[in-house]
Design an enzyme around this catalytic site. Structure first.
Site, PDB file in Angstrom:
ATOM      1  N   LYS A 111       0.778  -0.916  -0.212  1.00 30.82           N
ATOM      2  CA  LYS A 111       0.251   0.010  -0.020  1.00 30.82           C
ATOM      3  C   LYS A 111       0.598   0.840  -0.030  1.00 30.82           C
ATOM      4  CE  LYS A 111      -4.076  -1.417   1.678  1.00 30.82           C
ATOM      5  NZ  LYS A 111      -5.188  -0.227   3.632  1.00 30.82           N
ATOM      6  N   LYS A 192      -9.278 -12.669  -5.725  1.00 27.84           N
ATOM      7  CA  LYS A 192     -10.258 -12.534  -4.814  1.00 27.84           C
ATOM      8  C   LYS A 192     -11.286 -11.824  -4.885  1.00 27.84           C
ATOM      9  CE  LYS A 192      -9.721 -12.172   0.067  1.00 27.84           C
ATOM     10  NZ  LYS A 192      -8.847 -12.201   1.048  1.00 27.84           N
ATOM     11  N   LYS A 195     -12.849  -4.775  -2.631  1.00 28.74           N
ATOM     12  CA  LYS A 195     -13.809  -3.399  -3.576  1.00 28.74           C
ATOM     13  C   LYS A 195     -12.813  -3.225  -4.177  1.00 28.74           C
ATOM     14  CE  LYS A 195     -14.839  -3.613   1.792  1.00 28.74           C
ATOM     15  NZ  LYS A 195     -15.404  -4.024   2.524  1.00 28.74           N
TER      16      LYS A 195
END
Ligand code: TRP
Length: 330
Positions: A111, A192, A195
């Site tokens: 991230k 997977k 969102k």
């Protein structure tokens, strides 16, 4: 009695991956374990965020959790920001784990991407997560695969603290669910369901309109084989495998047994739509009841944070005293 603690980030609407991979298990576990579930709003500000969107998604998530079956008389659901002890213990945990340990967290590397402007909280976030867990003296922590490294840090921190200052914390174990743990994207079944996915077409939201669910399942990616068989080790069959696993997670029979009843993808998809839609129908109804009475939500949340604070404060006081802080006069 086993004590369970788990957390979920308030980011966007609840999808089938969240539900079958985590929330459905939480609802089952509250029957037998002493369970605490927290909506980790403090964690949601480690990356750029919008205050109004945070308010909305927190509210929607909490309504969703109650609609899906979490029940304050069986478990305790609360907002992390309503229990100040999380921030307090987090500082002690930042002074227990090391820079090197935080620097090795793969989630930070993914991230943060080496960006100087990334928020400092994104780096220290695992210490807050350690505090989330240790505050409740949890034996078991249900988490997805991607959280294993964080949980390992919680174990290390608990052991290190106990060895240095005396036995304060229970050393937690991860609880990685097997069935339905990995719901894949309907459009890209090698990823997977998430969102962060490129398009909405691969995600089914738990409170989505039935017609829209039906449409998405009808368009779900399969393959050219045309046989309905469960072959989890063949990556080319990921699409069909995923449909069978979703079916199985709701219906309870094994994917292989379900597969044996079908000869075409079309009939598998249409029956699966029916199974998914009818399973979700009562939850949708309850969700809409909450929408008409949002004040009930505040009352429910208070029940959760009162109970959480009581447990958390005890742990915090033991930890502060053990580490060498003077006790304040009550
Ligand atoms: N880090 C977890 C995630 O991104 C969420 C989380 C925060 C959590 N605190 C927790 C999970 C404590 C379990 C226990 O999914």
């Amino acid at each position: 009695m086993t004590r369970i603690l788990s957390g979920i980030q308030p980011s966007g609407q609840i999808h089938l991956g969240n539900y079958l991979g985590a929330i459905k298990n939480w609802v089952e576990e509250q029957e037998t374990a002493e369970s605490f579930y927290t909506v980790v709003d403090l964690h949601a500000i480690t990356v750029e965020h919008n205050p109004e969107a945070l308010r909305r998604s927190t509210q929607e998530l909490v309504m969703g959790l109650f609609a899906l079956g979490l029940d304050q008389s069986k478990s305790k659901t609360f907002l992390q920001s309503h229990v100040a002890q999380h921030c307090q213990l987090s500082w002690l945990m930042e002074c227990t784990v090391t820079f090197g340990e935080l620097n090795r967290m793969t989630q930070f590397k993914d991230k943060g991407k080496g960006d100087e402007k990334v928020r400092a909280g994104l780096f220290t976030y695992p210490a807050l997560m350690v505090a989330d867990i240790l505050l409740y003296q949890a034996d078991k922590v249900p988490v997805g695969d991607d959280q294993k490294q964080h949980l390992e840090l919680a174990r290390t921190a608990a052991q290190r603290f106990n060895n240095a200052y005396g036995d304060v914390f229970v050393v937690p174990s991860p609880m990685i669910p097997s069935i339905g743990a990995r719901v894949m994207d309907l459009q890209d079944p090698t990823r997977k369901m998430s969102k962060s996915s490129a398009s909405d077409a691969g995600l089914i939201y738990v409170f989505e309109e039935p017609e829209s669910i039906q449409k998405k399942l009808r368009k779900a990616v399969t393959d050219a084989e045309g046989r309905v068989e469960y072959e989890p080790n063949i990556p080319e069959r990921a699409g069909v495998n995923n449909l069978l696993e979703i079916y199985s997670a709701i219906d309870g029979r094994s994917p292989t047994e379900i597969a044996s009843e079908y000869t075409s993808y079309g009939s598998l998809k249409s029956d699966l739509s029916e199974v998914v839609i009818s399973h979700l129908a009562p939850f949708r109804k309850r969700y809409h009841e909450y929408l008409t009475d949002p004040s009930e939500l505040g009352r429910q949340l208070k029940i959760g944070s009162d109970a959480a604070q009581e447990v958390a404060q005890k742990t915090l006081e033991s930890a502060m005293s053990a580490i060498g802080f003077l006790k304040p006069i009550p």
